[in-house]
Motif scaffolding. Sequence first.
Motif, PDB file in Angstrom:
ATOM      1  N   ASN A 365      15.475 -11.143  35.384  1.00 21.86           N
ATOM      2  CA  ASN A 365      14.853 -12.208  34.595  1.00 21.86           C
ATOM      3  C   ASN A 365      14.886 -13.546  35.333  1.00 21.86           C
ATOM      4  OD1 ASN A 365      13.494 -12.626  32.060  1.00 21.86           O
ATOM      5  ND2 ASN A 365      15.179 -13.954  31.461  1.00 21.86           N
ATOM      6  N   ARG A 381       9.454 -12.618  31.882  1.00 26.03           N
ATOM      7  CA  ARG A 381      10.274 -13.769  32.268  1.00 26.03           C
ATOM      8  C   ARG A 381       9.941 -15.012  31.441  1.00 26.03           C
ATOM      9  NH1 ARG A 381       8.548 -11.320  36.897  1.00 26.03           N
ATOM     10  NH2 ARG A 381      10.101 -10.624  38.429  1.00 26.03           N
ATOM     11  N   ARG A 387      14.697 -15.861  27.236  1.00 28.24           N
ATOM     12  CA  ARG A 387      15.166 -16.982  28.048  1.00 28.24           C
ATOM     13  C   ARG A 387      16.267 -17.750  27.327  1.00 28.24           C
ATOM     14  NH1 ARG A 387      15.209 -17.153  32.943  1.00 28.24           N
ATOM     15  NH2 ARG A 387      13.080 -16.327  32.930  1.00 28.24           N
TER      16      ARG A 387
END
Length: 458
Positions: A365, A381, A387
């Motif tokens: 990632n 990503r 995230r």
Amino acid sequence: MAEQIGAPKLKKVKPIGPVNLQTCKMLLPLFIPLSYRTSLPAPMFSRNDVSIWSILKKCIGMELSKIAMPVIFNEPLSFLQRLTEYMEHTYLIHQANATTDSVERMKCVAAFAVSAVASQWERTGKPFNPLLGETYELIRDDLGFRWVSEQVSHHPPVSAFHAEGLNEDFVFHGSIYPKLKFWGKSIEAEPKGLITLELPKYNEAYTWTNPTCCVHNIIVGQLWIEQYGSVEVINHKTGERCSMMFKPCGLFGKELHIVEGYILDKSKKKLCAIYGKWTECLYTVDPATFEAHKKTDKKNLDEKKGNKQVLHFTSSVDEEPEEMPPPDAETAQVIPGSELIWKITPRPDNSAKFYAFSTFAMHLNEQEKSMEGVIPPTDSRLRPDIRAMENGDIDLASAEKKRLEEKQRMARKNRTKSTDEWKTRWFQQGPNPHNKAQDWLYSKGYWDRNYTHLPEIY
């Protein structure tokens, strides 16, 4: 020449004379890739204060793909990224390409099939369900491949992937439909779908399916994972096959992680035995030697069982040994005369702190500056929930996960009111060319970098 996304940065060196094969061999050690990241931005969260029972108690026997799970039980990767871990031991494909003997190639391909599930070991976090239309790419110059995957269906959830050697020396592709079921104290993941490896140099194609994965003690106790079921790797050109059994743990944990089987010719004659542990290593040995060892091993085990019989019958009737965490199993017992064909890459020292990730998984990632404006807006990503979780913001991750799930539901609802149908971008459904089974095949075009027509899914 444009820099490839995901490729390692290389040290620059001055040319030293004419470029020939010998010069290339001299230069090779100088091109040392700078390492990828070796940790995540934030450590994993403790799951001790969260009760999964309150969520799952009404779901026994049901499929879990339609049940919204709290983000605390996830790991910060999409299932598309998790699938990419099949490629961690790509060197086995290169070894297969390097030998002219079909049996030796089968050894390498069988080892690759086993190594592809090795990343599951101790990985008790659930990957994020990919959104319809989500994609993921990875280019690894150092390992010699590029990968693209897409979530091609939401109900049922189907992930399709396509990887190819950078020297056009192999093609690896498949589609996975993970069926998850909750059985009271365990979650079983049956990875329906077909996996194919093609070696153009030999005009060969191999197909197989993965074993079933089970996570035990979901409600209380120590989590532990086992893989079980039969896996058959078939060489469609020669008729040779490798039939392997991923053994269930058993009553005393004796067979935890064990894989055993044979490579057979087209007339089903045993050419060699294959054995080891999917968490650790794989060996081959002569079939007669293997069977003689098994007989001796069984005799010794029967003697041990006889000594423990009294203790066994005095156990409490309330115990359920099949759900008890097994003791630390011994490493694979190596039979004299065996050949090692695969050994797992050790996990980094900080692995337990970061979701039991391998070094390979740590960088999946990772988002570098050079990727901006190059990878498509559908790449995993760029998912805000993943995230946020990777950065240690569990509240934001939970809020974003709910927002994305609601956005996906609304998009699906709007499509039912419209004449427009959802179209996959990079894969098309069709028969596998080697065994005619239902599959999803790469329809090319992804690497042209024209992403203007992609949906806005985040």
